[in-house]
Design a protein around this motif. Structure first.
Motif, short mmCIF file in Angstrom:
data_model
loop_
_atom_site.label_atom_id
_atom_site.label_comp_id
_atom_site.label_asym_id
_atom_site.label_seq_id
_atom_site.Cartn_x
_atom_site.Cartn_y
_atom_site.Cartn_z
N TRP A 1 0.82 -1.21 0.00
CA TRP A 1 0.00 0.00 0.00
C TRP A 1 0.86 1.25 0.00
N GLY A 2 1.91 1.27 0.85
CA GLY A 2 2.79 2.43 0.92
C GLY A 2 3.48 2.70 -0.41
N ASN A 3 3.93 1.61 -1.06
CA ASN A 3 4.57 1.76 -2.37
C ASN A 3 3.57 2.29 -3.41
N SER A 4 2.33 1.82 -3.32
CA SER A 4 1.33 2.25 -4.29
C SER A 4 1.04 3.74 -4.16
N VAL A 5 0.88 4.19 -2.91
CA VAL A 5 0.62 5.62 -2.69
C VAL A 5 1.79 6.45 -3.19
N THR A 6 2.99 6.03 -2.85
CA THR A 6 4.17 6.77 -3.29
C THR A 6 4.26 6.80 -4.82
N GLN A 7 3.97 5.65 -5.46
CA GLN A 7 4.07 5.58 -6.91
C GLN A 7 3.01 6.45 -7.60
N GLU A 8 1.81 6.50 -6.99
CA GLU A 8 0.75 7.37 -7.53
C GLU A 8 1.24 8.81 -7.59
N ILE A 9 1.88 9.26 -6.51
CA ILE A 9 2.37 10.64 -6.46
C ILE A 9 3.53 10.83 -7.44
N LEU A 10 4.45 9.84 -7.48
CA LEU A 10 5.59 9.95 -8.38
C LEU A 10 5.14 9.99 -9.85
N ASN A 11 4.09 9.25 -10.17
CA ASN A 11 3.58 9.26 -11.55
C ASN A 11 3.19 10.67 -11.98
N VAL A 12 2.53 11.41 -11.07
CA VAL A 12 2.12 12.78 -11.38
C VAL A 12 3.34 13.68 -11.52
N VAL A 13 4.29 13.55 -10.58
CA VAL A 13 5.50 14.38 -10.61
C VAL A 13 6.30 14.13 -11.88
N GLN A 14 6.46 12.86 -12.25
CA GLN A 14 7.25 12.54 -13.43
C GLN A 14 6.52 12.92 -14.73
N ALA A 15 5.19 12.82 -14.71
CA ALA A 15 4.43 13.21 -15.89
C ALA A 15 4.58 14.69 -16.18
N ALA A 16 4.85 15.47 -15.13
CA ALA A 16 5.07 16.91 -15.30
C ALA A 16 6.50 17.23 -15.72
N GLY A 17 7.32 16.18 -15.92
CA GLY A 17 8.69 16.39 -16.36
C GLY A 17 9.63 16.75 -15.24
N MET A 18 9.24 16.48 -13.98
CA MET A 18 10.07 16.82 -12.83
C MET A 18 10.78 15.58 -12.30
N PRO B 1 11.93 13.38 -9.24
CA PRO B 1 11.53 13.21 -7.83
C PRO B 1 12.66 13.62 -6.89
N ASN B 2 12.28 14.33 -5.84
CA ASN B 2 13.27 14.83 -4.87
C ASN B 2 12.77 14.47 -3.48
N GLU B 3 13.48 13.60 -2.84
CA GLU B 3 13.07 13.10 -1.53
C GLU B 3 12.97 14.20 -0.49
N ALA B 4 13.75 15.25 -0.65
CA ALA B 4 13.77 16.33 0.34
C ALA B 4 12.68 17.37 0.10
N SER B 5 11.96 17.26 -1.00
CA SER B 5 10.94 18.27 -1.32
C SER B 5 9.57 17.80 -0.88
N ASN B 6 8.78 18.74 -0.33
CA ASN B 6 7.42 18.42 0.13
C ASN B 6 6.33 19.10 -0.72
#
Length: 308
Positions: free
Chosen positions: A35-52, A54-59
Motif C-alpha cells: 500500500w505504501g509503495n502504491s501511494v508513493t508511486q501514484e504521487i511519483l507518476n504525477v510528478v514525473q508526468a510533469a517532467g520533474m 523526484p526529490n526526496e527532500a521536497s514536500n
C-alpha cells in the motif's frame, strides 16, 4: 486507490488508519509495504508526468506538478473531448474573441483566424477569401468576425463554389462597405452571414437603381420612380417596376427636362393619386404661359411614388 481493506489484521478503524494507544492497550494500524509503495508511486507518476525529477527532500512537488503547464496543456482549438479545459482554451472558445488583427490587402484566411476579430482597412479594393467551408477541418459553429473600415469596398469570397449565405441566398462572394460588419458562421457546410453586411442581400432591402427603379424598406414601405411623357390631354400613366402589394400612399411629379422651359412659359406637374394603381403611376401636366394654361402633349415627366 483506496485504504488496504483487503489486508488481514491491518488494523483499520471505521475504514481508516489509527494511532497506537498504549494506555488503552490498542495497537496502531499497520501500513503494508504494497500500500505504501502504491501511494508513493501514484504521487511519483504525477510528478514525473510533469517532467520533474523526484526529490526526496521536497514536500511540494505534487502541487508543483499539478500546476505545471506540462500537465494542463491547452487542448487543440476545436477539441471536443472531456479533458479539463484551461482558461486559455475557454477564452478562445467562448465569450471574447481569441485575438484581433487588421488586413489591408488580399488575404486567404485560415483556421487560425477562426474566433478572431479582423478589421478590414485600407483605401483600395481587395478580396478576402474565407477558409473552405466544405473542409472537415472547419468545425460547425466556427466563426470569423469581419468589420470594414476600408474607404473602398472589400470583397469577401468563398474558397470554392457558392459557400456564402446571406439572408438565405447562396453566393460565391459578398461586398462589405465602410462601416459594415459581419460574422461568418459555418452551418451545414456554408458560411452563414450575420450582421449589417448581410442586410442589403435581404428581400426587405431589395432595390433596383436606374432611370426607373425602386427601393424596399424592412418596415414594408416601398419607394418607386419612373419617367414618361404626357399624352394629348396632358396626362401621363407609366407602369411601375414592381407591384405595390397593398396600396399607393402618395407621390410627387415634376418636369423631366427643365431646360426646355421657355422665357414665357413653365410647366406645372401634379401627381394623380386617383388614377394611380398598385401597378401604374399617373400624373398631369399643364403648360402655363403668359396668357393661357393648356394641356401639353409630349412633355417629359418624372414621378416618385410610395406605397406598401
Amino acid at each position: 486507490m483506496d485504504y488496504p481493506k483487503s489486508v488481514p489484521s491491518v488494523g483499520l478503524v471505521n475504514g481508516q488508519f489509527v494511532d497506537e494507544d498504549p494506555i488503552a492497550g490498542k495497537p496502531g494500524s499497520l501500513i503494508p509495504a504494497t500500500w505504501g509503495n502504491s501511494v508513493t508511486q501514484e504521487i511519483l507518476n504525477v510528478v514525473q508526468a510533469a517532467g520533474m525529477a523526484p526529490n526526496e527532500a521536497s514536500n511540494n512537488q505534487l502541487v508543483a506538478a499539478l500546476r505545471s503547464p506540462a500537465l494542463f496543456m491547452t487542448a487543440p482549438q476545436f477539441d471536443g473531448g472531456r479533458s479539463a479545459a484551461t482558461a486559455e482554451f475557454v477564452q478562445r472558445a467562448l465569450g471574447s474573441h481569441a485575438s484581433a488583427r487588421g488586413i489591408t490587402a488580399a488575404t486567404q484566411l485560415t483556421l487560425a483566424d477562426v474566433g478572431c476579430s479582423i478589421g478590414l482597412g485600407g483605401n483600395t479594393t481587395y478580396t478576402v477569401t474565407l477558409p473552405d467551408a466544405a473542409a472537415p477541418t472547419v468545425p460547425s459553429g466556427a466563426t470569423i468576425s469581419l468589420h470594414c473600415r476600408n474607404n473602398a469596398p472589400v470583397t469577401v469570397a468563398s474558397k470554392t463554389g457558392a459557400q456564402i449565405s446571406p439572408q438565405g441566398g447562396y453566393l460565391a462572394s459578398i461586398v462589405m462597405n465602410n462601416g459594415e460588419s459581419a460574422n461568418f458562421v459555418k452551418e451545414a457546410g456554408m458560411w452563414v452571414v450575420y450582421g449589417t453586411a448581410a442586410l442589403k442581400y435581404s428581400a426587405s432591402y431589395a432595390a433596383q437603381f436606374g432611370t426607373t427603379g425602386y427601393q424596399k424598406f424592412p418596415g414594408g414601405l416601398i419607394m418607386q420612380w419612373v419617367m414618361g411623357g404626357s399624352d394629348v390631354n396632358g396626362n401621363m400613366s407609366v407602369s411601375l417596376p414592381i407591384r405595390f402589394p397593398n396600396a399607393v400612399l402618395a407621390g410627387v411629379a415634376d418636369e423631366g427636362n427643365p431646360p426646355g422651359w421657355g422665357g414665357g412659359n413653365v410647366t406645372v406637374w401634379s401627381f394623380d393619386g386617383n388614377n394611380s394603381t398598385t401597378t401604374t403611376a399617373a400624373a398631369r401636366v399643364r403648360n402655363v404661359m403668359a396668357s393661357s394654361v393648356r394641356a401639353e402633349p409630349g412633355l417629359s415627366g418624372r414621378i416618385l411614388v410610395w406605397g406598401y
